[in-house]
Enzyme design. Sequence first.
Site, PDB file in Angstrom:
ATOM      1  N   PRO A   2       0.833  -1.123  -0.147  1.00  0.00           N
ATOM      2  CA  PRO A   2      -0.053   0.176   0.112  1.00  0.00           C
ATOM      3  C   PRO A   2       0.927   1.268   0.167  1.00  0.00           C
ATOM      4  O   PRO A   2       1.792   1.235   0.664  1.00  0.00           O
ATOM      5  CB  PRO A   2      -0.842  -0.171   1.317  1.00  0.00           C
ATOM      6  CG  PRO A   2      -0.874  -1.622   1.741  1.00  0.00           C
ATOM      7  CD  PRO A   2       0.541  -2.162   1.283  1.00  0.00           C
ATOM      8  N   GLU A   3       0.353   2.067  -0.737  1.00  0.00           N
ATOM      9  CA  GLU A   3       1.140   3.499  -0.938  1.00  0.00           C
ATOM     10  C   GLU A   3       0.411   4.488  -0.309  1.00  0.00           C
ATOM     11  O   GLU A   3      -0.717   4.381   0.201  1.00  0.00           O
ATOM     12  CB  GLU A   3       1.620   3.691  -2.339  1.00  0.00           C
ATOM     13  CG  GLU A   3       2.463   2.567  -3.032  1.00  0.00           C
ATOM     14  CD  GLU A   3       2.950   2.672  -4.599  1.00  0.00           C
ATOM     15  OE1 GLU A   3       2.883   3.979  -4.999  1.00  0.00           O
ATOM     16  OE2 GLU A   3       3.097   1.675  -5.063  1.00  0.00           O
TER      17      GLU A   3
END
Length: 274
Positions: A2-3
């Site tokens: 996840p960014e």
Amino acid sequence: MPELPEVETVRRYLAASLPGKSITAVDVQLPRLIRNRTAEDFAASLPGCTFTAVARRGKYLSLMLNSPWCLLVHLRMTGRLIYESDTTAPLPPYTRIVFTLNEGRLVYGDVRTFGCLWIVPAAGPTGISGYDSLGPDGLSEDFTADYLWQQVHGSRRLIKALLLDQTCLAGLGNIYADEALFLAGIRPSRRCSRVTRKESQRLYEAIRTVLTEGLENGGTTVFNFIDGSGKEGKNQENLRVYGREGQPCPVCGATIVYKKQGGRGTHYCPVCQK
């Protein structure tokens, strides 16, 4: 992993759900996820604390408590934080930690179990090197076009490597780096020293654009990402190059190329990104 858009999507849901709720019990089912305390100390330290806010910096979540401490979380590859109001329902798959609350429960799940949780001071240095050394957040006012140019100008690094360096820019990862470089028309293997001031300005604008798009679409779900309510994101439907190897470029029709660069999969258009 996840960014920024994915982690911010989780933060927004939890920020609307957790404040005011108190922890009554903690069940640590996989002790190695707790990094700076023993699992026993971690579980004993949190009951009685009340959530006051949920913050984010880069890819880290800070669950603020009514104490001098806060709960710091990095989801890594497949971590999930889900708030559930119904405590009678079966626990989600791959549950690793359960925070029982006075209203509902907060569940940390992780398929590949690379996530990390810490109890750290709520203010000042945390002692977590990856957190304390973060550069400006990709959507913060501190991240400016002039700042990016200062980082790029004269550097011999590859431009994608610089974008992935969290001490330079916090929150950007493989997906959004590829997308931003495509929008800016810069090949990921270009040396920073060969990026012009005008191209750096385009890259700055592209970074802001792709991060904002990802956030507006609830994040990108390629494999495992779900938000704080358990829903998948929709931004994968809007990706221009990432994950589209062998498919036509949406701008020029050339075939999207996939290569390994610095151990990371990289996607680009050989025509649009010269």
